[in-house]
Design a protein around this motif. Structure first.
Motif, PDB file in Angstrom:
ATOM      1  N   ALA A 137      67.029  43.882  40.366  1.00  0.00           N
ATOM      2  CA  ALA A 137      66.962  44.049  41.823  1.00  0.00           C
ATOM      3  C   ALA A 137      67.879  45.182  42.277  1.00  0.00           C
ATOM      4  N   ARG A 138      69.106  45.212  41.777  1.00  0.00           N
ATOM      5  CA  ARG A 138      70.050  46.279  42.153  1.00  0.00           C
ATOM      6  C   ARG A 138      69.554  47.651  41.696  1.00  0.00           C
ATOM      7  N   ALA A 139      69.071  47.723  40.455  1.00  0.00           N
ATOM      8  CA  ALA A 139      68.574  48.996  39.918  1.00  0.00           C
ATOM      9  C   ALA A 139      67.362  49.480  40.722  1.00  0.00           C
ATOM     10  N   THR A 140      66.466  48.556  41.058  1.00  0.00           N
ATOM     11  CA  THR A 140      65.281  48.901  41.845  1.00  0.00           C
ATOM     12  C   THR A 140      65.683  49.406  43.225  1.00  0.00           C
ATOM     13  N   ALA A 141      66.649  48.747  43.854  1.00  0.00           N
ATOM     14  CA  ALA A 141      67.126  49.192  45.171  1.00  0.00           C
ATOM     15  C   ALA A 141      67.680  50.614  45.078  1.00  0.00           C
ATOM     16  N   GLY A 142      68.417  50.912  44.024  1.00  0.00           N
ATOM     17  CA  GLY A 142      68.956  52.257  43.825  1.00  0.00           C
ATOM     18  C   GLY A 142      67.863  53.294  43.663  1.00  0.00           C
ATOM     19  N   LEU A 143      66.850  52.973  42.859  1.00  0.00           N
ATOM     20  CA  LEU A 143      65.722  53.888  42.654  1.00  0.00           C
ATOM     21  C   LEU A 143      64.955  54.122  43.960  1.00  0.00           C
ATOM     22  N   LEU A 144      64.752  53.048  44.725  1.00  0.00           N
ATOM     23  CA  LEU A 144      64.033  53.184  45.986  1.00  0.00           C
ATOM     24  C   LEU A 144      64.836  53.972  47.014  1.00  0.00           C
ATOM     25  N   MET A 145      66.148  53.765  47.069  1.00  0.00           N
ATOM     26  CA  MET A 145      66.995  54.537  47.996  1.00  0.00           C
ATOM     27  C   MET A 145      66.805  56.029  47.714  1.00  0.00           C
ATOM     28  N   GLU A 146      66.811  56.392  46.444  1.00  0.00           N
ATOM     29  CA  GLU A 146      66.633  57.787  46.042  1.00  0.00           C
ATOM     30  C   GLU A 146      65.231  58.293  46.414  1.00  0.00           C
ATOM     31  N   ALA A 147      64.197  57.526  46.078  1.00  0.00           N
ATOM     32  CA  ALA A 147      62.814  57.947  46.324  1.00  0.00           C
ATOM     33  C   ALA A 147      62.511  58.074  47.816  1.00  0.00           C
ATOM     34  N   VAL A 148      62.995  57.118  48.602  1.00  0.00           N
ATOM     35  CA  VAL A 148      62.745  57.147  50.045  1.00  0.00           C
ATOM     36  C   VAL A 148      63.539  58.283  50.694  1.00  0.00           C
ATOM     37  N   THR A 149      64.767  58.510  50.233  1.00  0.00           N
ATOM     38  CA  THR A 149      65.608  59.585  50.783  1.00  0.00           C
ATOM     39  C   THR A 149      65.023  60.957  50.491  1.00  0.00           C
ATOM     40  N   THR A 150      64.556  61.157  49.260  1.00  0.00           N
ATOM     41  CA  THR A 150      64.033  62.479  48.872  1.00  0.00           C
ATOM     42  C   THR A 150      62.558  62.661  49.230  1.00  0.00           C
ATOM     43  N   GLY A 151      61.908  61.581  49.663  1.00  0.00           N
ATOM     44  CA  GLY A 151      60.492  61.676  50.026  1.00  0.00           C
ATOM     45  C   GLY A 151      59.583  61.825  48.830  1.00  0.00           C
ATOM     46  N   THR A 152      59.961  61.198  47.721  1.00  0.00           N
ATOM     47  CA  THR A 152      59.119  61.181  46.527  1.00  0.00           C
ATOM     48  C   THR A 152      57.874  60.334  46.820  1.00  0.00           C
ATOM     49  N   ALA A 153      56.712  60.765  46.338  1.00  0.00           N
ATOM     50  CA  ALA A 153      55.476  59.985  46.543  1.00  0.00           C
ATOM     51  C   ALA A 153      55.655  58.582  45.977  1.00  0.00           C
ATOM     52  N   PRO A 154      55.216  57.579  46.674  1.00  0.00           N
ATOM     53  CA  PRO A 154      54.354  57.586  47.858  1.00  0.00           C
ATOM     54  C   PRO A 154      55.111  57.655  49.198  1.00  0.00           C
ATOM     55  N   PHE A 155      56.383  57.996  49.173  1.00  0.00           N
ATOM     56  CA  PHE A 155      57.201  57.983  50.392  1.00  0.00           C
ATOM     57  C   PHE A 155      57.308  59.351  51.055  1.00  0.00           C
ATOM     58  N   SER A 156      56.456  60.297  50.640  1.00  0.00           N
ATOM     59  CA  SER A 156      56.538  61.665  51.162  1.00  0.00           C
ATOM     60  C   SER A 156      55.918  61.784  52.550  1.00  0.00           C
ATOM     61  N   THR A 157      54.738  61.256  52.730  1.00  0.00           N
ATOM     62  CA  THR A 157      54.049  61.330  54.018  1.00  0.00           C
ATOM     63  C   THR A 157      53.416  59.980  54.311  1.00  0.00           C
ATOM     64  N   ALA A 158      53.031  59.776  55.561  1.00  0.00           N
ATOM     65  CA  ALA A 158      52.334  58.530  55.898  1.00  0.00           C
ATOM     66  C   ALA A 158      51.073  58.462  55.046  1.00  0.00           C
ATOM     67  N   PRO A 159      50.840  57.343  54.374  1.00  0.00           N
ATOM     68  CA  PRO A 159      49.664  57.243  53.501  1.00  0.00           C
ATOM     69  C   PRO A 159      48.366  57.327  54.318  1.00  0.00           C
ATOM     70  N   HIS A 160      47.358  57.951  53.730  1.00  0.00           N
ATOM     71  CA  HIS A 160      46.062  58.072  54.422  1.00  0.00           C
ATOM     72  C   HIS A 160      45.481  56.700  54.755  1.00  0.00           C
ATOM     73  N   TRP A 161      45.902  55.672  54.043  1.00  0.00           N
ATOM     74  CA  TRP A 161      45.413  54.325  54.292  1.00  0.00           C
ATOM     75  C   TRP A 161      45.736  53.867  55.723  1.00  0.00           C
TER      76      TRP A 161
END
Length: 166
Positions: A137-161
């Motif tokens: 859980a802690r490792a996943t939170a760290g990875l997500l903080m990084e991905a959401v902060t840097t806008g890594t896909a799928p967090f780059s743009t609002a999904p077409h969905w």
């Protein structure tokens, strides 16, 4: 356009019912399975009376990751809301996972928040989370903080969905 309905069921580590609602099954892509909810849809926390959502959103359920993500339509103040959870499991029109308290949130103003660390600490004791669950859980939170902060896909743009429910 008609969509199949699915049940989205979050539980706590002891198996008790947490957030749960119905959603439209929108489709799949490289990131996982996407569901959507229209403004005015409702959800319940545990067995409490339902609440009504004011804004549409879509949810992403990755195939092999310890998180789920909601992408909210404007003007919802949270643009992206990620729940740290066990890997989502699909069966008979239902997706189920265990909510592990920690949340990674990107506010519409750009702030990134790691939320509910206090709840995570309390629940490690209350539910006796095993060490590997705490670590993952802690490792996943760290990875997500990084991905959401840097806008890594799928967090780059609002999904077409999202356009399918707004």
């Amino acid at each position: 356009m008609s969509h199949e309905m699915v049940n989205v069921v979050y539980r706590k580590y002891d198996g008790s019912l947490h957030w749960n609602h119905r959603a439209l099954l929108l489709g799949e892509d490289d990131h996982g399975v996407w569901t959507g909810c229209l403004a005015g849809a409702s959800a319940s926390k545990g067995i409490a009376p339902p609440i009504t959502w004011q804004h549409a959103f879509v949810m992403l359920f990755p195939r092999d990751a310890w998180w789920t993500a909601s992408f909210n339509a404007a003007p919802h103040k949270a643009e992206i809301y990620c729940d740290i959870s066990t890997v989502p499991q699909w069966s008979d029109g239902q997706v189920t996972m265990v909510d592990l308290d920690l949340d990674v949130i990107r506010m519409r103003d750009g702030r990134i928040i790691l939320d509910d660390e206090d709840e995570f600490a309390e629940h490690q004791i209350r539910y006796a989370y095993p060490p590997d669950v705490i670590e993952t859980a802690r490792a996943t939170a760290g990875l997500l903080m990084e991905a959401v902060t840097t806008g890594t896909a799928p967090f780059s743009t609002a999904p077409h969905w999202l356009s399918q429910v707004t």
